[in-house]
Design a protein around this motif. Structure first.
Motif, short mmCIF file in Angstrom:
data_model
loop_
_atom_site.label_atom_id
_atom_site.label_comp_id
_atom_site.label_asym_id
_atom_site.label_seq_id
_atom_site.Cartn_x
_atom_site.Cartn_y
_atom_site.Cartn_z
N GLU A 14 0.83 -1.21 0.00
CA GLU A 14 0.00 0.00 0.00
C GLU A 14 0.86 1.25 0.00
OE1 GLU A 14 -4.05 -1.20 2.31
OE2 GLU A 14 -2.16 -1.56 3.35
N ALA A 15 1.93 1.22 0.80
CA ALA A 15 2.81 2.39 0.87
C ALA A 15 3.42 2.67 -0.51
CB ALA A 15 3.92 2.14 1.89
N MET A 16 3.74 1.60 -1.21
CA MET A 16 4.34 1.77 -2.53
C MET A 16 3.33 2.42 -3.49
SD MET A 16 6.85 -0.98 -3.87
CE MET A 16 8.43 -0.25 -4.08
N LEU A 17 2.09 1.99 -3.40
CA LEU A 17 1.09 2.57 -4.30
C LEU A 17 0.75 4.01 -3.92
CD1 LEU A 17 -1.30 -0.38 -5.19
CD2 LEU A 17 0.91 0.29 -6.15
N ILE A 18 0.82 4.31 -2.62
CA ILE A 18 0.62 5.71 -2.20
C ILE A 18 1.75 6.58 -2.76
CG2 ILE A 18 0.63 7.27 -0.20
CD1 ILE A 18 -0.76 4.93 1.35
N ALA A 19 2.97 6.08 -2.65
CA ALA A 19 4.13 6.82 -3.19
C ALA A 19 4.00 6.99 -4.70
CB ALA A 19 5.42 6.09 -2.84
N LEU A 20 3.52 5.93 -5.35
CA LEU A 20 3.35 5.99 -6.81
C LEU A 20 2.31 7.05 -7.18
CD1 LEU A 20 4.31 4.30 -9.31
CD2 LEU A 20 2.16 3.06 -9.11
N GLN A 21 1.25 7.09 -6.38
CA GLN A 21 0.20 8.07 -6.63
C GLN A 21 0.74 9.49 -6.47
OE1 GLN A 21 -3.47 7.08 -4.63
NE2 GLN A 21 -4.28 9.15 -4.88
N CYS A 22 1.60 9.69 -5.46
CA CYS A 22 2.21 11.01 -5.26
C CYS A 22 3.03 11.41 -6.48
CB CYS A 22 3.14 11.00 -4.05
SG CYS A 22 2.28 10.82 -2.50
N MET A 23 3.66 10.42 -7.12
CA MET A 23 4.55 10.72 -8.25
C MET A 23 3.78 10.94 -9.55
SD MET A 23 7.51 7.96 -7.37
CE MET A 23 8.74 8.36 -8.59
#
Lengths: 128, 336
Positions: A14-23
């Protein structure tokens, strides 16, 4: 469009997808499957299969795991044929960014190669 | 049976090694993996026939390849089995007190199958550097497997896969001629004696994240369960017995027990229970305890040490010097 599933221990997917969304903003057909160490393996398998179903819009799904040497990597060995998915180990953000960019126009096999190559290329050693 | 290399049909092969590349790969297989001529010929022929080089992992190699690869897929090696067939002087034991580790052997009746994973590098995704990548793979493999713990012989075996047909894979096989060979249960040690060694052994400090016999075998059982491999009854029983003996050890030798548990706890990821690398073991300890030998774990361990001579490093100082020479070569950067 090829769907993407990220599987790994605890909050990592989930953290990875949140970071991806930020990018690069919110993306469709991208699903995270967090695995708790205490969960039963069968329940974890069902969660992954469900995620693959959710991510699939008919063009196939590529699954990313935190490591092939983790529970996620081993679990995928047991269900990849049933789910009919290819799996990339050692997920990182650069590879996810690249596959998001090209998943509308690639086959699953080409996208898997691209993800692996981009992920490897992104790991660099910088010194002062 | 002696199998000669046949390069006469090279024009029909999808990938052709040059004479120099062929000699380079053949030389590495001979020098670092001590493979016999027949197996070297089969492997090199297969590289040219398929444009790929494949290793077959059935133990720790499954999740922890020795080298970067292009593709991995599951498979089964018909007529092979795995088990606690080898002594270990580095990862799960030390030269002063040997441990017990995994090996593969052809099954006695030729039936059955060994599940595992093929790790492949192929010329298709390569930029003309394929032969050097094969060389690097062989050297990485040798550095991990032969440089400190030379227990295996290296064979080329058929592996059946769902989507890639039958492929040839390089595999670590237990070697009955090796002084570090233990063999099947009852051959040198009983299953109870092997379990007692597993419950009480530790590797050279820092040699592996799974640095006790118990941690390694627990992880193996768990990884196979997660990976959906057919449970190996002998291994399930062996590890279940080892759990029983480990529990006994707390009373028999509290100091050793505490030392082993501390090693396992230090290497365990966050969230894992005490003594378990990352998940609960899947075997039923209560079930196997009924069949456990009633003797104390230390008696069993001492019996095993005596029957299999586990306190004597079978490598001579000349062997160790030779190993160190090869290790230095293997660690040197490959220049081509």
């Amino acid at each position: 469009m090829i769907g993407l599933v990220v599987v790994g221990l605890d909050v990592l997917p989930e953290a990875m997808l949140i970071a991806l969304q930020c990018m690069i903003g919110k993306q469709d057909k991208v699903v995270a499957v967090p695995l708790a160490p205490s969960e039963e393996a069968d329940g974890q398998r069902q969660a992954i299969l469900k995620a693959v179903e959710l991510a699939d819009d008919g063009d196939g799904v590529l699954v990313f795991v935190d490591s092939m040497a983790s529970p996620a990597g081993y679990l995928m060995l047991s269900i990849m044929e049933q789910a009919d998915v290819d799996v990339i180990g050692g997920v990182n953000l650069p590879m996810l960014c690249k596959v998001i960019e090209l998943r509308h126009e690639s086959s699953v096999e080409d996208l898997a190669k691209l993800a692996r190559d981009e992920g490897r290329k992104a790991i660099t050693w910088r010194t002062p | 049976m002696k199998i000669e290399a046949d390069f006469s049909g090279a024009a029909d092969k999808p990938f052709e090694l040059t004479e120099e590349e062929r000699a380079m790969i053949d030389g590495a297989l001979s020098r670092y993996l001590h493979m016999d001529e027949a197996d070297r010929a089969v492997l090199i022929n297969d590289i040219e026939l398929t444009g790929g080089f494949r290793q077959f992992g059935y133990g720790s190699l499954i999740g922890d390849p020795s080298s970067e690869n292009d593709k991995e897929y599951g498979g089964v090696a018909p007529g092979w089995e795995k088990g606690a067939f080898c002594k270990d002087r580095h990862y799960r034991g030390t030269p002063e007190s040997l441990g017990v580790t995994m090996g593969a052997l052809p099954t006695e009746d030729g039936t059955g199958g060994l599940p595992g994973v093929i790790q492949e590098i192929n010329a298709g995704s390569d930029d003309g550097n394929f032969a050097n990548r094969v060389l690097k793979n062989i050297k990485d493999f040798a550095l991990r497997e032969t440089s400190l713990n030379p227990i295996y012989e290296y064979k080329v075996i058929d592996v059946e896969t769902t989507r890639h047909g039958t492929v040839k894979g390089l595999v670590c096989a237990a070697d009955p001629k090796n002084p570090l060979y233990l063999g099947r249960d009852g051959e040198t040690l009983t299953i109870e004696e092997k379990a007692a060694i597993i419950a009480t052994s530790k590797g050279v400090p820092g040699a592996s994240p799974r640095n006790t016999g118990m941690a390694y075998w627990r992880d193996h059982v768990k990884c196979c369960e997660l990976g959906g491999f057919e449970p190996d009854e002998n291994i399930q029983k062996l590890v279940g017995l080892a759990e029983v003996y480990r529990a006994q050890l707390e009373h028999d030798d509290p100091k050793l027990f505490a030392e082993l548990v501390a090693i396992e706890a230090k290497n365990a990821p966050a969230g894992a229970k005490e003594g378990v690398t990352y998940a609960d073991p899947v075997y039923d300890v209560a079930m196997v305890s009924a069949s456990a030998d009633p003797r104390r774990v230390l008696d069993l361990r001492n019996g095993a040490i005596s029957s299999a001579d586990l306190l004597t490093d079978p490598l001579s100082s000349a062997d160790i010097r030779q190993i160190n020479v090869l290790k230095t070569e293997l660690e040197a950067p490959t220049m081509h």
